[in-house]
Design a protein around this motif. Structure first.
Motif, short mmCIF file in Angstrom:
data_model
loop_
_atom_site.label_atom_id
_atom_site.label_comp_id
_atom_site.label_asym_id
_atom_site.label_seq_id
_atom_site.Cartn_x
_atom_site.Cartn_y
_atom_site.Cartn_z
N GLN A 75 0.56 -1.09 -0.38
CA GLN A 75 -0.27 -0.04 0.18
C GLN A 75 0.74 1.18 -0.17
OE1 GLN A 75 -2.98 -0.05 3.07
NE2 GLN A 75 -2.99 -2.29 2.51
N GLN A 76 1.88 0.88 0.09
CA GLN A 76 2.76 2.36 0.08
C GLN A 76 4.47 1.91 -0.28
OE1 GLN A 76 2.29 5.60 1.75
NE2 GLN A 76 0.22 4.66 2.65
N ALA A 82 -0.35 -1.37 -7.86
CA ALA A 82 -1.40 -1.67 -8.46
C ALA A 82 -2.51 -1.32 -6.77
CB ALA A 82 -1.58 -2.98 -8.16
N PHE A 83 -2.17 -1.10 -6.03
CA PHE A 83 -3.09 -1.00 -4.90
C PHE A 83 -3.86 0.66 -5.18
CE2 PHE A 83 -4.07 1.43 -0.91
CZ PHE A 83 -4.92 1.29 -0.82
N SER A 108 -8.02 -1.56 2.56
CA SER A 108 -7.39 -2.05 3.59
C SER A 108 -7.03 -3.87 3.66
CB SER A 108 -7.42 -1.56 5.03
OG SER A 108 -8.33 -1.54 5.88
N SER A 109 -7.76 -3.67 2.98
CA SER A 109 -8.06 -5.56 3.27
C SER A 109 -7.27 -5.98 1.57
CB SER A 109 -9.79 -5.73 3.15
OG SER A 109 -10.15 -5.67 2.31
#
Length: 274
Positions: A75-76, A82-83, A108-109
């Motif tokens: 995510q970071q 992709a996220f 977040s999931s």
């Protein structure tokens, strides 16, 4: 059982069929099952399969305790493309009419499942560890599988490398799943071997083990789509998948995580497989 469903006679069946035919062309599953007696095919289910299983009919998440082995999307920083592209889908989806028939998952999931573990709702051979009694409390099952997985040797190169499957989804496949493919044959063999070894370790082998298709789920369907809604959804899905492929030609995933869960909104990492 409601009184109107008890007699099961021809008139009742005819009324039910006429009601379905006039229900705004619901996009029901494309397959039907023949009755055991060889009569008329059984009617499709009234709701998608996860309504009443993972979600309440009004879209609220339902308890679904269990465990699983997944890779959360980065995510970071590096490999977060992709996220970020999936976040764009999350932002846009509520603008469309079909969104009232889905429940979007918290970003977040977002994850790719590597191997499905055990869950409290499906205590049956193949889906529950064969060496653990079916009546074992879920928390104890989580602990026992965790002990096995702490001793498990990953023995495969990282990252795990996947790409978006641009193929058209099957008729009746509802919003909103992004299918993934290993990037090449070597990666396919690596992932299938890993799944086979996890199956042996956990003594779980689902009926679809050899046919399992990797994916990222970003929403669950609560009701069937009309023909118009389905057309809009499929057009958008093509665009979204192309955008995701362009933003992240390869989706790179780190070490699989052993996670426990209370429901579909969060997958709580216990440890990385090593």
């Amino acid at each position: 059982m409601p009184n109107g469903d008890r007699d099961g006679g021809p008139d009742n069946t005819r009324r039910t069929l006429l009601g379905l035919m006039g229900s705004s062309l619901l996009m029901l599953p494309s397959t039907t099952q023949a009755s055991p007696e060889g009569g008329a095919p059984a009617l499709p289910p009234r709701r998608p399969r996860d309504v009443g299983r993972k979600f309440w009919p009004d879209g609220r998440v339902k308890p679904f305790p269990g465990n699983t082995i997944i890779c959360h999307l980065p995510q970071q920083g590096e490999h977060a493309e992709a996220f970020n592209a999936l976040l764009d889908i999350y932002r846009e989806a509520p603008a469309h009419a079909f969104s009232r028939k889905i429940t979007l998952l918290p970003p977040s999931s977002y994850h790719a499942t590597i191997f499905g573990g055990a869950n409290d709702a499906e205590r049956k051979p193949g889906l529950w560890p064969g060496t653990i009694p079916l009546d074992t409390p879920m928390e104890e099952c989580n602990r026992l599988l965790g002990e096995r997985l702490r001793a498990f040797k990953l023995e495969c190169a990282l990252p795990l490398r996947m790409t978006v499957d641009l193929a058209e989804p099957a008729a009746g496949e509802g919003p909103l799943t992004i299918r993934l493919l290993p990037v090449n044959n070597a990666e396919e063999r690596k992932l299938r071997d890993l799944r086979d070894r996890l199956s042996t370790c956990l003594d779980i082998r689902a009926p679809d083990h050899d046919r399992y298709r990797f994916h990222i789920t970003i929403a669950y369907q609560m009701d069937w789509l009309t023909a118009e809604e389905d057309g809009v959804f499929r057009d958008l899905l093509r665009q979204w998948k192309l955008g995701l492929r362009q933003a992240s030609p390869e989706i790179l995933l780190g070490a699989p995580e052993y996670c426990t869960l209370k429901d579909m909104f969060a997958f709580n990492r216990q440890f990385f497989l090593g």
